[in-house]
Design an enzyme around this catalytic site. Sequence first.
Site, mmCIF file in Angstrom:
data_model
loop_
_atom_site.group_PDB
_atom_site.id
_atom_site.type_symbol
_atom_site.label_atom_id
_atom_site.label_comp_id
_atom_site.label_asym_id
_atom_site.label_seq_id
_atom_site.Cartn_x
_atom_site.Cartn_y
_atom_site.Cartn_z
ATOM 1 C CB SER A 294 -0.877 0.005 1.247
ATOM 2 O OG SER A 294 -0.062 0.173 2.397
ATOM 3 C CE LYS A 295 -0.296 6.802 -3.504
ATOM 4 N NZ LYS A 295 -1.659 6.531 -4.016
ATOM 5 N NE ARG A 296 0.804 2.034 7.592
ATOM 6 C CZ ARG A 296 0.135 0.913 7.843
ATOM 7 N NH1 ARG A 296 -1.161 0.871 7.660
ATOM 8 N NH2 ARG A 296 0.765 -0.164 8.261
ATOM 9 C CB ALA A 299 5.535 6.017 2.990
#
Length: 531
Positions: A294-296, A299
């Site tokens: 996921s994006k999280r 990151a």
Amino acid sequence: MAWWKASSCATRRWKYNLSPGLRRCSQPGLHFPWRNILDSPTPVRVRFAPSPTGRMHLGSARTALYDYLLARRTGGKFILRIEDTDRKRFVAGAEQELIDGLRWLGLEFDEGPDIGGPYGPYRQTERQSIYQKWATELVERGHAYYCFCTPERLEKVRQEQQKQKLSTRYDGTCRALQLSEARSRIAAGEKFVVRFKMPREGQTRAVDMMRGEITWDNKELDDAVLLKSDGLPTYHLAAMADDYEMKITHVIRGSEWLSTFPLHVNIVRALGWPEPAWMHLSVFLKPSGKGKMSKRETAEALKDGHSIFVKDLIDLGYTPEGVLNWIVLMGWGVAEDDVMTLDQMVERFDIHHLTASPAAINFSKLDHFNGTHIRLLPIEDLAARLKPFFVAANYAVDNDMLLKVTPLIRERLVTLDDCIPFAGFFFNDTVDPAPADLVGKDLTPAQSAEVAHKAYTLLAGLPELTHAAAEPPLRQLVEESGLNINQVFGILRVAVTGQKVSPPLFESLEIIGRAKVLARVQKAIQVLKTL
RNA sequence: GCCCCCAUCGUCUAGCGGCCUAGGACGGAGCCCUCUCAAGGCUCAAACAGGGAUUCGAAUUCCCUUGGGGGCACCA
């Protein structure tokens, strides 16, 4: 055994649930083009066909890699095609990142948008007339129809279907339209799309090289849009038409295409085109194995010095060798000797060794392969790759110095940019150690200063400061002082390199040179005296 | 919800009906080497999701269950 030599019925492919006709491999497989890859060394034509809608990630890189390996293995062609028919999601610069990524990885393509080729152009927006021609052809053959339903109506139908817990599919309103009526509505300026007329009865069977035969009930299938109202094709039409026009023999793509696989084979069959061999690669899962990145999580990985994007990996100091070795094994099982260069992968590549299950991303394995390949690099090569990192960190890099330093840090590097903390001090005139670090373990500052002073005297007395000349007397100093080796060498290490962890001491002293070494030790003594 | 795919150590995987006491790699633990940090060497712990069926014999073939994943757009 090379895959193209595989002829025995006992090979892996037969474990799958193929229909009886496919099971007997003693028969020439003329009706089954996918078998070419298994039984003959025919050069393939494969394409990597990304859409320029985002960044190049590991999944794309692996697909491209397998394409490349198959092409090189068979003496075939590897083609890059840009699928840019979605103008809403188009990202400027994405195509360049893709090309740069491929080239950085060493996956040179034989035909593509920037180098051309006999089947160009290689951007779909530059090939519009082709798709319109085939859409029309499909309509005329009765395999497709014009549809005038508005997005709003479609959305309403969808919601209604969801409410009734039915699967969401086009309700077929325009499927029954007379062609003549449809044409006059078009002539009248009405907006339309072209939809594929999926067979309603029976089943669709298709073969995936890795998974065997897959069957769908046609009543589960949808009438997909082939040509959008903006006149551009959807993937379904564009990819099939281009694969045909570009004479693609083997399609390797992500498993997200498995659900539209029956649509695609039906399009190809409706047009009577030769069917390519298909293979759907599994997706990459996040490290925990639960779902996609996921994006999280992306990151978070970046905070750890890892990334799923090729461009980031370059900046983080990863090597193409390391990245390639890492991704090639996510889905390819080798019994042993898993460290390989690209050329070695080509030699060993075998479609039978590919696995269909999803693979969790494991960044520590990337680190391992990257470090391993760094250690395999010739010094000159490594030095050249290190240089940009020193330069980016504002070190004035002296090539002679760099060449001497590189062997010392080679086996310590996990990523290329690790060279900064390990060896940056070689390129500075002075170092600035933390005063507390200069104090030897279990020693007072005064004792440490004394040790440093003795070392200074000893080193200053040497005719030249080399590894060979410095080591014996310094070891003797350890003996005489009654201290342990870590205390003495530790003080010197911090004084000369400015840090507690460094490449081996004597080699470092020699490279730094007598004048700088003496100056640094002298300065350390001063500092110790102030503590 | 519907369709499809997948299922061996924590992770990537080898395994093609008897060579399996299940092999390798990463990661983990320990030891050795050692001027720090690494690298290297050696050793250890760690898996066939469950249930049926076929077979003299199943990790391997078939079925079911369970779990995981993907898809269900005028996106690719």
